[in-house]
Scaffold this motif. Structure first.
Motif, PDB file in Angstrom:
ATOM      1  N   ALA A  95      -4.161   0.410   6.147  1.00 32.96           N
ATOM      2  CA  ALA A  95      -4.377  -0.687   5.203  1.00 32.96           C
ATOM      3  C   ALA A  95      -3.445  -1.855   5.490  1.00 32.96           C
ATOM      4  O   ALA A  95      -3.852  -3.026   5.427  1.00 32.96           O
ATOM      5  CB  ALA A  95      -4.180  -0.179   3.776  1.00 32.96           C
ATOM      6  N   ARG A 143      -3.236   6.499   6.075  1.00 32.01           N
ATOM      7  CA  ARG A 143      -4.018   5.602   5.226  1.00 32.01           C
ATOM      8  C   ARG A 143      -3.310   4.295   4.914  1.00 32.01           C
ATOM      9  O   ARG A 143      -3.885   3.204   5.089  1.00 32.01           O
ATOM     10  CB  ARG A 143      -4.399   6.327   3.925  1.00 32.01           C
ATOM     11  N   SER A 144      -2.095   4.368   4.425  1.00 34.89           N
ATOM     12  CA  SER A 144      -1.401   3.134   4.040  1.00 34.89           C
ATOM     13  C   SER A 144      -1.037   2.288   5.256  1.00 34.89           C
ATOM     14  O   SER A 144      -1.013   1.053   5.170  1.00 34.89           O
ATOM     15  CB  SER A 144      -0.150   3.465   3.225  1.00 34.89           C
ATOM     16  N   ARG A 161     -13.169  -2.281   1.778  1.00 35.13           N
ATOM     17  CA  ARG A 161     -12.481  -2.700   0.561  1.00 35.13           C
ATOM     18  C   ARG A 161     -11.642  -3.952   0.796  1.00 35.13           C
ATOM     19  O   ARG A 161     -11.629  -4.877  -0.027  1.00 35.13           O
ATOM     20  CB  ARG A 161     -11.609  -1.554   0.038  1.00 35.13           C
ATOM     21  N   SER A 192       3.581  -1.426   3.644  1.00 39.05           N
ATOM     22  CA  SER A 192       3.199  -0.070   3.247  1.00 39.05           C
ATOM     23  C   SER A 192       4.442   0.789   3.141  1.00 39.05           C
ATOM     24  O   SER A 192       5.478   0.495   3.747  1.00 39.05           O
ATOM     25  CB  SER A 192       2.217   0.551   4.255  1.00 39.05           C
ATOM     26  N   VAL A 210      -3.232   4.763  -2.209  1.00 36.60           N
ATOM     27  CA  VAL A 210      -4.391   5.214  -1.444  1.00 36.60           C
ATOM     28  C   VAL A 210      -4.452   6.731  -1.349  1.00 36.60           C
ATOM     29  O   VAL A 210      -5.276   7.273  -0.612  1.00 36.60           O
ATOM     30  CB  VAL A 210      -4.422   4.569  -0.033  1.00 36.60           C
ATOM     31  N   TRP A 219      -6.893   3.260  -4.931  1.00 35.69           N
ATOM     32  CA  TRP A 219      -7.964   3.325  -3.939  1.00 35.69           C
ATOM     33  C   TRP A 219      -7.883   4.664  -3.214  1.00 35.69           C
ATOM     34  O   TRP A 219      -7.756   4.732  -2.005  1.00 35.69           O
ATOM     35  CB  TRP A 219      -7.838   2.187  -2.933  1.00 35.69           C
ATOM     36  N   PHE A 228       0.854  -1.186   0.000  1.00 36.08           N
ATOM     37  CA  PHE A 228       0.000   0.000   0.000  1.00 36.08           C
ATOM     38  C   PHE A 228       0.889   1.235   0.000  1.00 36.08           C
ATOM     39  O   PHE A 228       1.812   1.347   0.815  1.00 36.08           O
ATOM     40  CB  PHE A 228      -0.910   0.018   1.232  1.00 36.08           C
ATOM     41  N   LEU A 279     -11.396   1.663   4.200  1.00 33.24           N
ATOM     42  CA  LEU A 279     -10.352   0.688   3.890  1.00 33.24           C
ATOM     43  C   LEU A 279     -10.757  -0.705   4.344  1.00 33.24           C
ATOM     44  O   LEU A 279     -10.502  -1.692   3.640  1.00 33.24           O
ATOM     45  CB  LEU A 279      -9.040   1.104   4.559  1.00 33.24           C
ATOM     46  N   THR A 302     -11.997   6.940   7.247  1.00 34.35           N
ATOM     47  CA  THR A 302     -10.934   6.382   6.409  1.00 34.35           C
ATOM     48  C   THR A 302     -10.701   4.911   6.760  1.00 34.35           C
ATOM     49  O   THR A 302     -10.590   4.048   5.869  1.00 34.35           O
ATOM     50  CB  THR A 302      -9.625   7.168   6.598  1.00 34.35           C
ATOM     51  N   TYR A 303     -10.640   4.628   8.038  1.00 31.88           N
ATOM     52  CA  TYR A 303     -10.456   3.246   8.491  1.00 31.88           C
ATOM     53  C   TYR A 303     -11.602   2.358   8.010  1.00 31.88           C
ATOM     54  O   TYR A 303     -11.375   1.256   7.493  1.00 31.88           O
ATOM     55  CB  TYR A 303     -10.363   3.215  10.011  1.00 31.88           C
ATOM     56  N   SER A 314     -12.523   0.463  -5.622  1.00 36.26           N
ATOM     57  CA  SER A 314     -12.336   1.885  -5.310  1.00 36.26           C
ATOM     58  C   SER A 314     -13.655   2.603  -5.106  1.00 36.26           C
ATOM     59  O   SER A 314     -13.696   3.704  -4.536  1.00 36.26           O
ATOM     60  CB  SER A 314     -11.536   2.575  -6.422  1.00 36.26           C
TER      61      SER A 314
END
Length: 271
Positions: free
Chosen positions: A129, A125-126, A244, A145, A194, A215, A117, A241, A237-238, A269
């Motif tokens: 993920a 974000r990454s 997805r 990540s 992301v 994404w 990621f 993710l 955001t969590y 996405s």
């Protein structure tokens, strides 16, 4: 447009120019989401009139299309046309005997699917993920990540959120994307950007030729407002993710061909 001996050379010639190829590669990194010309020009540091010529040339080949939304013009890759061009080349190369090409493909070693990621700072974000996939896909997936411009540490709100959800955070830290490039780097099966900034930056080809998708999500670190409003941005955001990644881990990857799998991860996405 169907590709044959009269139309395919035009498409290959368009992609044979470094400038046009850089535009096409950027659009492919954002696919299936279209991109404004101003975003392309800024990302590639290209003059608007130069970019306009490249977009026109690529459009004439059928590889990209333009759509208008209000006063804004967007350009995106026509995936069906790209598939047609590649199919023309491969089918012509193999002369109706696909085993000639397939036999040259190495067998995938038995191991978890490796997923990278990417975002700019690799502090929110990454990192989320990476933690999510390592938990939800434990045993089947191995997540990493990195950032194109990594921060010095994980955002405190990111760490607190992950710990509230029961994730182990001891080994999580921002990493530079160069750690995963070059000799000795792991080969990946999937890479996901992301954030738009990471998607717009041109990375060296990845070892293993992984499938990739964008994404993109808003950066919760940049959220403004009250403490509760900022916390909500991290939570949203969590949650996005997690949705997805839950669908991604449920995909029958072993049973899907490469093109079908690419479509599946692109569609995520929008979840």
């Amino acid at each position: 447009m169907p590709y044959d001996t009269s139309t395919a050379p035009q498409a290959f010639a368009a992609l044979g120019h470094p400038g046009r190829l850089s535009v096409f590669r950027l659009l492919m990194r954002f696919a299936p989401r279209p991109v404004r010309p101003t975003e392309i020009a800024e990302a590639l540091e290209m003059k608007p009139n130069t970019l306009s010529g490249y977009l026109s040339d690529l459009s004439q080949t059928g590889l990209i299309t333009a759509t208008r939304e209000g006063r804004s013009l967007f350009y995106g890759v026509d995936m069906a046309q790209c598939d047609g061009l590649v199919s023309y080349l491969v089918n012509d190369c193999c002369r109706g005997r696909p085993e000639m090409c397939l036999s040259a493909l190495p067998e995938r070693e038995t191991r978890p699917y490796r997923v990278l990621f990417l975002c700019s700072g690799n502090s929110a974000r990454s990192i989320m993920a990476e933690a999510l996939l390592n938990e939800l896909g434990a045993g089947r997936f191995e997540a990493f990540s990195a950032g194109t411009r990594p921060s010095t540490e994980i955002n405190p709100q990111t760490r607190a959120l992950l710990e509230r959800h029961g994730h182990l955070t001891a080994g999580l830290h921002p990493k530079d994307v160069t750690e995963f490039q070059g000799e000795g780097a792991p080969d990946f099966d999937f890479t996901f950007t992301v954030c738009d900034l990471a998607a717009s930056e041109d990375c060296a080809p990845w070892i293993g030729q992984p499938l990739s998708a964008h994404w993109g999500l808003p950066d919760p670190v940049k959220a403004t407002g009250s403490e509760a409003e900022r916390a909500l941005a991290f939570a949203q955001t969590y949650d996005a993710l997690r949705r997805r990644i839950e669908v991604f881990t449920a995909l029958p990857i072993e049973k899907l061909d490469r093109l079908s799998l690419q479509q599946k991860i692109d569609d995520l996405s929008d979840i």
